[in-house]
Write a protein that holds these residues in place. Structure first.
Motif, mmCIF file in Angstrom:
data_model
loop_
_atom_site.group_PDB
_atom_site.id
_atom_site.type_symbol
_atom_site.label_atom_id
_atom_site.label_comp_id
_atom_site.label_asym_id
_atom_site.label_seq_id
_atom_site.Cartn_x
_atom_site.Cartn_y
_atom_site.Cartn_z
ATOM 1 N N ARG A 16 0.833 -1.209 0.000
ATOM 2 C CA ARG A 16 0.000 0.000 0.000
ATOM 3 C C ARG A 16 0.860 1.249 0.000
ATOM 4 O O ARG A 16 1.954 1.266 0.550
ATOM 5 C CB ARG A 16 -0.917 0.020 1.228
ATOM 6 C CG ARG A 16 -1.984 -1.040 1.198
ATOM 7 C CD ARG A 16 -3.020 -0.877 2.282
ATOM 8 N NE ARG A 16 -2.587 -0.088 3.421
ATOM 9 C CZ ARG A 16 -3.014 -0.261 4.642
ATOM 10 N NH1 ARG A 16 -3.894 -1.195 4.920
ATOM 11 N NH2 ARG A 16 -2.598 0.503 5.622
ATOM 12 N N ILE A 17 0.310 2.296 -0.606
ATOM 13 C CA ILE A 17 0.965 3.602 -0.562
ATOM 14 C C ILE A 17 0.538 4.292 0.733
ATOM 15 O O ILE A 17 -0.654 4.410 1.021
ATOM 16 C CB ILE A 17 0.575 4.467 -1.783
ATOM 17 C CG1 ILE A 17 0.978 3.768 -3.085
ATOM 18 C CG2 ILE A 17 1.195 5.854 -1.684
ATOM 19 C CD1 ILE A 17 2.468 3.565 -3.249
ATOM 20 N N GLU A 18 1.507 4.731 1.513
ATOM 21 C CA GLU A 18 1.226 5.402 2.782
ATOM 22 C C GLU A 18 1.664 6.855 2.692
ATOM 23 O O GLU A 18 2.619 7.185 1.997
ATOM 24 C CB GLU A 18 1.965 4.697 3.921
ATOM 25 C CG GLU A 18 1.497 3.264 4.121
ATOM 26 C CD GLU A 18 2.274 2.526 5.188
ATOM 27 O OE1 GLU A 18 3.275 3.085 5.704
ATOM 28 O OE2 GLU A 18 1.894 1.393 5.493
ATOM 29 N N ARG A 19 0.944 7.700 3.408
ATOM 30 C CA ARG A 19 1.241 9.135 3.425
ATOM 31 C C ARG A 19 2.032 9.484 4.680
ATOM 32 O O ARG A 19 1.810 8.925 5.739
ATOM 33 C CB ARG A 19 -0.059 9.941 3.431
ATOM 34 C CG ARG A 19 -0.895 9.814 2.178
ATOM 35 C CD ARG A 19 -2.205 10.574 2.351
ATOM 36 N NE ARG A 19 -1.966 11.968 2.576
ATOM 37 C CZ ARG A 19 -2.021 12.910 1.625
ATOM 38 N NH1 ARG A 19 -2.330 12.581 0.394
ATOM 39 N NH2 ARG A 19 -1.782 14.169 1.903
ATOM 40 N N TRP A 20 2.917 10.441 4.522
ATOM 41 C CA TRP A 20 3.627 11.039 5.650
ATOM 42 C C TRP A 20 3.548 12.542 5.452
ATOM 43 O O TRP A 20 3.665 12.998 4.311
ATOM 44 C CB TRP A 20 5.095 10.586 5.618
ATOM 45 C CG TRP A 20 5.949 11.248 6.675
ATOM 46 C CD1 TRP A 20 6.259 10.745 7.898
ATOM 47 C CD2 TRP A 20 6.595 12.528 6.593
ATOM 48 N NE1 TRP A 20 7.058 11.643 8.578
ATOM 49 C CE2 TRP A 20 7.266 12.749 7.789
ATOM 50 C CE3 TRP A 20 6.641 13.527 5.602
ATOM 51 C CZ2 TRP A 20 8.003 13.898 8.054
ATOM 52 C CZ3 TRP A 20 7.367 14.683 5.867
ATOM 53 C CH2 TRP A 20 8.044 14.860 7.078
ATOM 54 N N PRO A 21 3.300 13.335 6.460
ATOM 55 C CA PRO A 21 3.106 12.968 7.860
ATOM 56 C C PRO A 21 1.636 12.690 8.178
ATOM 57 O O PRO A 21 0.741 13.265 7.573
ATOM 58 C CB PRO A 21 3.586 14.214 8.602
ATOM 59 C CG PRO A 21 3.248 15.352 7.684
ATOM 60 C CD PRO A 21 3.415 14.795 6.284
ATOM 61 N N HIS A 22 1.440 11.818 9.147
ATOM 62 C CA HIS A 22 0.120 11.614 9.741
ATOM 63 C C HIS A 22 -0.034 12.624 10.881
ATOM 64 O O HIS A 22 0.957 13.174 11.367
ATOM 65 C CB HIS A 22 -0.001 10.203 10.332
ATOM 66 C CG HIS A 22 0.024 9.126 9.305
ATOM 67 N ND1 HIS A 22 -1.080 8.752 8.590
ATOM 68 C CD2 HIS A 22 1.040 8.339 8.869
ATOM 69 C CE1 HIS A 22 -0.757 7.788 7.761
ATOM 70 N NE2 HIS A 22 0.526 7.516 7.902
ATOM 71 N N PHE A 23 -1.264 12.828 11.340
ATOM 72 C CA PHE A 23 -1.458 13.712 12.487
ATOM 73 C C PHE A 23 -0.684 13.199 13.692
ATOM 74 O O PHE A 23 -0.133 13.978 14.470
ATOM 75 C CB PHE A 23 -2.950 13.855 12.821
ATOM 76 C CG PHE A 23 -3.183 14.705 14.038
ATOM 77 C CD1 PHE A 23 -3.060 16.082 13.969
ATOM 78 C CD2 PHE A 23 -3.492 14.130 15.259
ATOM 79 C CE1 PHE A 23 -3.237 16.878 15.095
ATOM 80 C CE2 PHE A 23 -3.674 14.909 16.387
ATOM 81 C CZ PHE A 23 -3.560 16.286 16.304
#
Length: 196
Positions: free
Chosen positions: A179-186
């Motif tokens: 999966r593609i993950e985003r950074w930054p998370h809250f």
């Protein structure tokens, strides 16, 4: 011997929390309603549920501290209050920086909350929340359609839009899940606080 799985390489930015300059850029493009929320997150390291569940009775501007006594959790899509057990991981006193105090004073002047102290089992009592949804109390067809708790999915849409707009976002393929993950998370705001 037992073979250990190889560590998955990650993008270098994923290993570091966002900088305070990056967080300021994100905050600048978020709606004004959320600025104090984000400043308090940056200055205290409180978790999402602790922030959205923060009640006026637990904010002491005289001694510049917050008492963390409960959190908000989601149960089948509905927010519910949950008291923390008496442990260092839960109940604690969090000092406030001068920056957090200024943000809270301005926010609470614009969005007053009742200082009453109700028990978690007595319901949500959104009028006590320091950080409420901007749609709290709005009526649709004669009835109140929006409770006071900030909605995580709405916040994520704004947060993701702000990280996209500022160019801070990184997209990394997780080698384990694909999966593609985003950074930054809250949650990375908490990491930034801990790192600082």
């Amino acid at each position: 011997g037992v073979k250990l799985p190889k560590a998955h390489p990650k993008h270098p930015d994923d290993l570091m929390p966002p900088t305070y300059d990056q967080l300021a850029e994100v905050r600048a493009v978020m709606p004004q309603h959320y600025h104090a929320f984000l400043v308090v997150a940056e200055e205290t390291g409180l978790r999402w549920g602790e922030l959205v569940g923060l009640r006026r009775c637990w904010v002491n501007l005289d001694d510049e501290s917050i008492q963390v006594r409960e959190t908000v959790i989601q149960v089948r899509g509905n927010p519910q209050r949950k008291a923390y057990p008496k442990s260092t991981a839960g109940c604690r006193t969090v000092p406030l920086s001068a920056r957090a105090v200024r943000a809270l004073k301005a926010h609470m002047a614009a969005h007053p909350a009742k200082p009453t102290r109700t028990s978690p089992g007595s319901g949500m009592h959104p009028e006590e929340l320091v950080f409420r949804s901007p749609r709290a109390g709005q009526k649709v067809k004669g009835r109140t359609a929006f409770h006071g708790v900030m909605d995580r999915s709405n916040f994520w849409r704004m947060w993701n839009g702000a990280t996209d707009e500022t160019g801070i976002v990184r997209r990394v393929k997780n080698p384990a899940t694909g999966r593609i993950e985003r950074w930054p998370h809250f949650h990375d705001v908490r990491h930034a606080f801990a790192s600082r």
